[in-house]
Design an enzyme around this catalytic site. Sequence first.
Site, PDB file in Angstrom:
ATOM      1  N   HIS A  18      -1.849   4.069   3.680  1.00 44.60           N
ATOM      2  CA  HIS A  18      -1.140   5.173   3.025  1.00 44.60           C
ATOM      3  C   HIS A  18      -1.220   6.443   3.886  1.00 44.60           C
ATOM      4  CE1 HIS A  18      -2.344   3.109  -0.995  1.00 44.60           C
ATOM      5  NE2 HIS A  18      -1.053   2.930  -0.867  1.00 44.60           N
ATOM      6  N   LYS A  42      -0.647  -0.470 -16.186  1.00 42.33           N
ATOM      7  CA  LYS A  42      -1.297  -0.997 -14.988  1.00 42.33           C
ATOM      8  C   LYS A  42      -2.803  -0.796 -15.094  1.00 42.33           C
ATOM      9  CE  LYS A  42       0.512  -1.185 -10.312  1.00 42.33           C
ATOM     10  NZ  LYS A  42       1.274  -0.485  -9.287  1.00 42.33           N
ATOM     11  N   ARG A  91       5.342  -2.814   4.378  1.00 44.26           N
ATOM     12  CA  ARG A  91       4.476  -3.647   5.210  1.00 44.26           C
ATOM     13  C   ARG A  91       5.152  -4.938   5.610  1.00 44.26           C
ATOM     14  NH1 ARG A  91      -0.094  -3.075   0.788  1.00 44.26           N
ATOM     15  NH2 ARG A  91       1.876  -3.052  -0.329  1.00 44.26           N
ATOM     16  N   SER A 129      -4.392  -1.540  -1.492  1.00 43.32           N
ATOM     17  CA  SER A 129      -5.383  -1.065  -2.461  1.00 43.32           C
ATOM     18  C   SER A 129      -5.973  -2.246  -3.225  1.00 43.32           C
ATOM     19  CB  SER A 129      -4.742  -0.094  -3.453  1.00 43.32           C
ATOM     20  OG  SER A 129      -4.271   1.044  -2.795  1.00 43.32           O
TER      21      SER A 129
HETATM   22  P1  ADP Z   1       2.371   1.024  -6.115  1.00 40.35           P
HETATM   23  O1  ADP Z   1       1.514   0.733  -7.304  1.00 40.35           O
HETATM   24  O2  ADP Z   1       3.528   1.906  -6.421  1.00 40.35           O
HETATM   25  O3  ADP Z   1       2.733  -0.155  -5.260  1.00 40.35           O
HETATM   26  P2  ADP Z   1       0.521   1.700  -4.033  1.00 40.35           P
HETATM   27  O4  ADP Z   1      -0.459   2.808  -4.058  1.00 40.35           O
HETATM   28  O5  ADP Z   1      -0.006   0.311  -3.970  1.00 40.35           O
HETATM   29  O6  ADP Z   1       1.431   1.962  -5.266  1.00 40.35           O
HETATM   30  O7  ADP Z   1       1.524   1.883  -2.812  1.00 40.35           O
HETATM   31  C1  ADP Z   1       2.280   3.051  -2.651  1.00 40.35           C
HETATM   32  C2  ADP Z   1       3.206   2.906  -1.459  1.00 40.35           C
HETATM   33  O8  ADP Z   1       2.446   2.756  -0.272  1.00 40.35           O
HETATM   34  C3  ADP Z   1       4.121   1.683  -1.494  1.00 40.35           C
HETATM   35  O9  ADP Z   1       5.368   2.050  -0.933  1.00 40.35           O
HETATM   36  C4  ADP Z   1       3.431   0.701  -0.614  1.00 40.35           C
HETATM   37  O10 ADP Z   1       4.344  -0.223  -0.043  1.00 40.35           O
HETATM   38  C5  ADP Z   1       2.863   1.606   0.430  1.00 40.35           C
HETATM   39  N1  ADP Z   1       1.713   1.036   1.105  1.00 40.35           N
HETATM   40  C6  ADP Z   1       0.638   0.446   0.554  1.00 40.35           C
HETATM   41  N2  ADP Z   1      -0.227   0.013   1.497  1.00 40.35           N
HETATM   42  C7  ADP Z   1       0.335   0.333   2.694  1.00 40.35           C
HETATM   43  C8  ADP Z   1      -0.040   0.124   4.059  1.00 40.35           C
HETATM   44  N3  ADP Z   1      -1.153  -0.522   4.380  1.00 40.35           N
HETATM   45  N4  ADP Z   1       0.784   0.587   5.008  1.00 40.35           N
HETATM   46  C9  ADP Z   1       1.941   1.211   4.676  1.00 40.35           C
HETATM   47  N5  ADP Z   1       2.359   1.424   3.428  1.00 40.35           N
HETATM   48  C10 ADP Z   1       1.575   0.990   2.440  1.00 40.35           C
END
Ligand code: ADP
Length: 152
Positions: A18, A42, A91, A129
């Site tokens: 992120h 969630k 990703r 995450s």
């Molecule tokens: P959500 O519950 O909306 O998926 P996340 O916090 O898991 O929320 O992810 C938020 C955003 O960050 C999403 O667009 C996800 O694809 C992106 N994201 C998560 N992990 C990575 C990573 N390792 N590299 C790039 N983008 C990521």
Amino acid sequence: MKKIAVFPGSFDPITLGHVAVMNRAVPLFDQLIIAIGDNADKKHMFPLEQRKKWILDIFKDQPKITVAIYNGLTVDFCKKTNAQFILRGLRTSADFEFERSIAQVNRRLAPEVDTLFILTEAKYTPVSSSIVRDIIRNGGDISEFVPEEVRF
Ligand code: ADP
């Protein structure tokens, strides 16, 4: 007009993947709002305020980044904050398929808000995450996947 983007997500917890996307987005916008979704459906590991505090700590020296907690539709939050863009990270092709439908529906709901994607750096492709939460549950070391501010 100020270019404002919202980066919505759960950030439960924020990872280095992120952070890399956020840092690359900073030069593109005048303001980047990291928006933590308050989604009752969630299951989360960390409370919203804890997730928010970590992001504030990480970006304390980055005036373009602000952090907010929101509920309801992301496009409604964008309208409220005058954001013209939604930022998401990509990703894998699975991310793409999921993000494509959300972005296309959001565009129907609010044509004035466009979704932009940043492709993750290769080294962060496997970082999520949910994997970090699994490692925590099983007592493993997460230090290479999350910023040092993520302490509990
Ligand atoms: P959500 O519950 O909306 O998926 P996340 O916090 O898991 O929320 O992810 C938020 C955003 O960050 C999403 O667009 C996800 O694809 C992106 N994201 C998560 N992990 C990575 C990573 N390792 N590299 C790039 N983008 C990521």
